[in-house]
Scaffold this motif. Structure first.
Motif, PDB file in Angstrom:
ATOM      1  N   PHE A 126       0.821  -1.204   0.000  1.00 56.06           N
ATOM      2  CA  PHE A 126       0.000   0.000   0.000  1.00 56.06           C
ATOM      3  C   PHE A 126       0.860   1.261   0.000  1.00 56.06           C
ATOM      4  N   GLY A 127       1.969   1.232   0.710  1.00 53.10           N
ATOM      5  CA  GLY A 127       2.889   2.366   0.683  1.00 53.10           C
ATOM      6  C   GLY A 127       3.525   2.550  -0.679  1.00 53.10           C
ATOM      7  N   LEU A 128       3.839   1.439  -1.341  1.00 51.52           N
ATOM      8  CA  LEU A 128       4.390   1.504  -2.694  1.00 51.52           C
ATOM      9  C   LEU A 128       3.381   2.099  -3.657  1.00 51.52           C
ATOM     10  N   ASN A 129       2.137   1.696  -3.559  1.00 52.65           N
ATOM     11  CA  ASN A 129       1.102   2.253  -4.432  1.00 52.65           C
ATOM     12  C   ASN A 129       0.876   3.731  -4.142  1.00 52.65           C
TER      13      ASN A 129
ATOM     14  N   SER B 131       3.061   5.854  -3.064  1.00 52.53           N
ATOM     15  CA  SER B 131       4.204   6.651  -3.504  1.00 52.53           C
ATOM     16  C   SER B 131       4.294   6.779  -5.019  1.00 52.53           C
ATOM     17  N   MET B 132       3.572   5.931  -5.740  1.00 53.42           N
ATOM     18  CA  MET B 132       3.591   5.999  -7.199  1.00 53.42           C
ATOM     19  C   MET B 132       2.666   7.108  -7.686  1.00 53.42           C
TER      20      MET B 132
ATOM     21  N   ILE C  68      -0.933  -3.964  -7.487  1.00 58.23           N
ATOM     22  CA  ILE C  68      -0.241  -3.739  -6.211  1.00 58.23           C
ATOM     23  C   ILE C  68      -1.236  -3.664  -5.065  1.00 58.23           C
ATOM     24  N   VAL C  69      -2.353  -2.989  -5.268  1.00 54.15           N
ATOM     25  CA  VAL C  69      -3.375  -2.901  -4.221  1.00 54.15           C
ATOM     26  C   VAL C  69      -3.979  -4.280  -3.960  1.00 54.15           C
TER      27      VAL C  69
END
Length: 93
Positions: free
Chosen positions: A19-22, A24-25, A32-33
């Protein structure tokens, strides 16, 4: 700490990472979610298994409570992620 307790915390951390990666995009990534939600669900199942096996320690309860707190925070700050994911899952058929 036993195996299922540690694995449930690991899956929770992996879900938060996704969730943090999504977040930050620049664009929204359904995959990803979805991986984040799946890792959360696997983590909660592992936590229930740890409770059923009566593993020692408090880590299993920490994982269980953290699951609900993190999902609450996600729906509080990013409510459209949940709606997008549910709509995406509905349109798969």
């Amino acid at each position: 700490m036993k195996l299922f307790s540690v694995l449930s915390i690991g899956m929770l951390v992996l879900g938060v990472f996704f969730f943090g990666l999504n977040w930050s995009m620049d664009t929204y990534s359904d995959l990803i979610v979805l991986l984040g939600f799946i890792s959360f669900l696997i983590g909660i199942v592992l936590s229930f298994i740890a409770i059923a096996k009566q593993e020692g320690g408090i880590l299993k309860f920490f994982s269980l409570f953290s699951f609900f707190i993190v999902l609450f925070l996600i729906t509080w700050f990013e409510p459209f992620q949940v709606i997008r994911t549910i709509a995406w899952l509905k349109n798969l058929n």
